[in-house]
Design an enzyme around this catalytic site. Sequence first.
Site, PDB file in Angstrom:
ATOM      1  N   SER A 146     -76.164  23.305  -6.718  1.00 46.86           N
ATOM      2  CA  SER A 146     -75.107  22.440  -7.217  1.00 46.86           C
ATOM      3  C   SER A 146     -75.656  21.525  -8.306  1.00 46.86           C
ATOM      4  O   SER A 146     -76.765  21.005  -8.188  1.00 46.86           O
ATOM      5  CB  SER A 146     -74.569  21.605  -6.055  1.00 46.86           C
ATOM      6  OG  SER A 146     -73.637  20.668  -6.537  1.00 46.86           O
ATOM      7  N   GLN A 187     -80.180  21.130  -1.827  1.00 50.80           N
ATOM      8  CA  GLN A 187     -81.099  19.993  -1.858  1.00 50.80           C
ATOM      9  C   GLN A 187     -82.501  20.397  -2.322  1.00 50.80           C
ATOM     10  O   GLN A 187     -83.334  19.530  -2.567  1.00 50.80           O
ATOM     11  CB  GLN A 187     -81.211  19.368  -0.454  1.00 50.80           C
ATOM     12  CG  GLN A 187     -79.918  18.790   0.086  1.00 50.80           C
ATOM     13  CD  GLN A 187     -79.506  17.490  -0.596  1.00 50.80           C
ATOM     14  OE1 GLN A 187     -80.272  16.875  -1.333  1.00 50.80           O
ATOM     15  NE2 GLN A 187     -78.276  17.077  -0.352  1.00 50.80           N
ATOM     16  N   HIS A 201     -74.608  18.509  -9.400  1.00 52.67           N
ATOM     17  CA  HIS A 201     -74.642  17.048  -9.258  1.00 52.67           C
ATOM     18  C   HIS A 201     -75.787  16.545  -8.375  1.00 52.67           C
ATOM     19  O   HIS A 201     -76.036  15.338  -8.328  1.00 52.67           O
ATOM     20  CB  HIS A 201     -73.292  16.510  -8.769  1.00 52.67           C
ATOM     21  CG  HIS A 201     -73.040  16.650  -7.316  1.00 52.67           C
ATOM     22  ND1 HIS A 201     -73.163  15.597  -6.439  1.00 52.67           N
ATOM     23  CD2 HIS A 201     -72.682  17.717  -6.569  1.00 52.67           C
ATOM     24  CE1 HIS A 201     -72.872  16.006  -5.225  1.00 52.67           C
ATOM     25  NE2 HIS A 201     -72.576  17.294  -5.268  1.00 52.67           N
ATOM     26  N   THR A 225     -70.161  24.104  -2.062  1.00 50.28           N
ATOM     27  CA  THR A 225     -69.187  24.435  -1.010  1.00 50.28           C
ATOM     28  C   THR A 225     -68.478  25.742  -1.332  1.00 50.28           C
ATOM     29  O   THR A 225     -68.357  26.629  -0.478  1.00 50.28           O
ATOM     30  CB  THR A 225     -68.174  23.285  -0.824  1.00 50.28           C
ATOM     31  OG1 THR A 225     -68.875  22.158  -0.310  1.00 50.28           O
ATOM     32  CG2 THR A 225     -67.079  23.674   0.146  1.00 50.28           C
ATOM     33  N   CYS A 281     -70.052   5.263  12.637  1.00 48.80           N
ATOM     34  CA  CYS A 281     -69.163   4.287  12.035  1.00 48.80           C
ATOM     35  C   CYS A 281     -68.982   4.470  10.535  1.00 48.80           C
ATOM     36  O   CYS A 281     -68.059   3.936   9.954  1.00 48.80           O
ATOM     37  CB  CYS A 281     -69.665   2.881  12.325  1.00 48.80           C
ATOM     38  SG  CYS A 281     -69.505   2.468  14.058  1.00 48.80           S
TER      39      CYS A 281
END
Lengths: 405, 144
Positions: free
Chosen positions: A201, A181, A203, A74, A328
């Site tokens: 990244s 990714q 992690h 980010t 949801c």
Amino acid sequence: MKLPIYLDYQATTPVDARVLEAMLPYFSEQFGNAASRSHAFGWKAEESVEHAREQIAAAIGASSKEIIFTSGSTEAINLALKGVAEMYASKGKHLVTSLAEHKAVLDTCKHLEKLGCEVTYLKPDKTARIAPEQVRAAIRPDTVLVALMWANNEVGTLNPIREIGAVCRELGTLFFTDATQAVGKVPVDVEADHVDLLCLSAHKIYGPKGVGALYVRRKNPRVRLAAQMDGGGHERGMRSGTLNVPGIVGLGKACELARTELVAESARCRELRDHLQQRIERELGFVELNGHPSERLPGNLNLSFHFVEGESLIMGISDVAVSSGSACTSASLEPSHVLRAMDVGEDLAHSSIRFGIGRFTTREEVDYAADALVKAVRRLREMSPLYELAQEGVDLKNIQWQGGH
Amino acid sequence: MAYSDKVLDHYNHPRNVGALDKARADVGTGVVGAPECGDVMKLQIQVEGDRIVDAKFKTFGCGSAIASSSLATEWLKGKTLEQAEGIRNTEIVAELSLPPVKIHCSVLAEDAIKAAIADFKRKQGEDRATAHPAEAQRTWEQNT
């Protein structure tokens, strides 16, 4: 087999024991500040950071001088987009990206729009891919940056990065790719792929959370960035702040493992993914694959199950950790913007599940997940009014629903 | 998100899943929600005199939506139509400890109850007025 089973490797990954082992000395014994030039503590920290830089550069075909450490993707995305927009403002104020990008890119673009930039949001095809010709058509003389992800985090689709990079190079526009990714899953080579800026990244590749890197090309062309974090002038002035030495050492080790084990690991993940997909499709009807059938991450499977809502399905397989594109499961109550951009119907977006397979996934776990999923889908369909209507031969598209909100 | 024990119980052991014959004059059917919104509830009541003697549901939706409709059928059985019309979504929220983002599930359940009762009353009215009960029972309209 230990429960619950983790099948959400696109969300995050556990730290590999070899990575953790490499990191541990840097918390207490080798705790020096990499910017301390006056003593051995600092020298040792700096040496370790430079070693990590080499490991990261090697994983993406770059030179170590082109790696800038950040707190994660980010931050790297913010630095790349805002840094380029600010530095090249005199050339133009236009950027090109896509509707299927991660929120870190989309929200940064929105911020830049508020500051007077203009952004073209390319619409992906039904598989979430952007075609090089779309990019060519969108680039203008005042375009300063094209920002397109390598692999989509939700549906796993791979963009044709090499071809898009070639278009950008030909038209003289800088090209940033979010490879969060992709690194460690598919081959990445910033030279052959014509990439000017790239983020990754730790992690997502079995390293620690809170550390990542931005690749910034140094020649042909040399990319300049306006710093977004001011301070002590670390990282060639592009990103001030004391370096997270243990995290950086972990990122370096994670990149080394990702590079050396990529071929074998990708093949293993792909085989497990295909097995999971085949079992589900064989045992259940009315299943849709979201994303591209072949141009996709080896460990990603994103499926929609007609007549079943995603969150209730996740509840039904409570000892299997997966994620859903359903509204949801998010705070916003909006279904996935990626599935929406792909024109997957809203009903199917609510019914989507993402399975992420990774380094520590076993065949036994995949079979357990398939069993649990098939059972849950069948049970929920039995209590679904939509399934009942479909069984009666009613076309759901022809119904005018009441009381929707 | 953590679910309350009651939501989990209704999700894992839903009460009164199934269908009543929607062509029957003593059965009222309510279908509310839309697939695009992620929830559709079908709730049915069977009425003798002015008392609900049976209730069934089918729900496409999240666990809270399933639990809300399951609970609604449980509450409906044995109630008079007037008592049933008095069920409020806030009572469902309280009973299931629904968090704020799930309040719409309880609203949908209240809507479904009202729709089923309205359908039943409409049928009763039609029965008295005309002699063709079987068709047009759906509370949704089909475009052809």
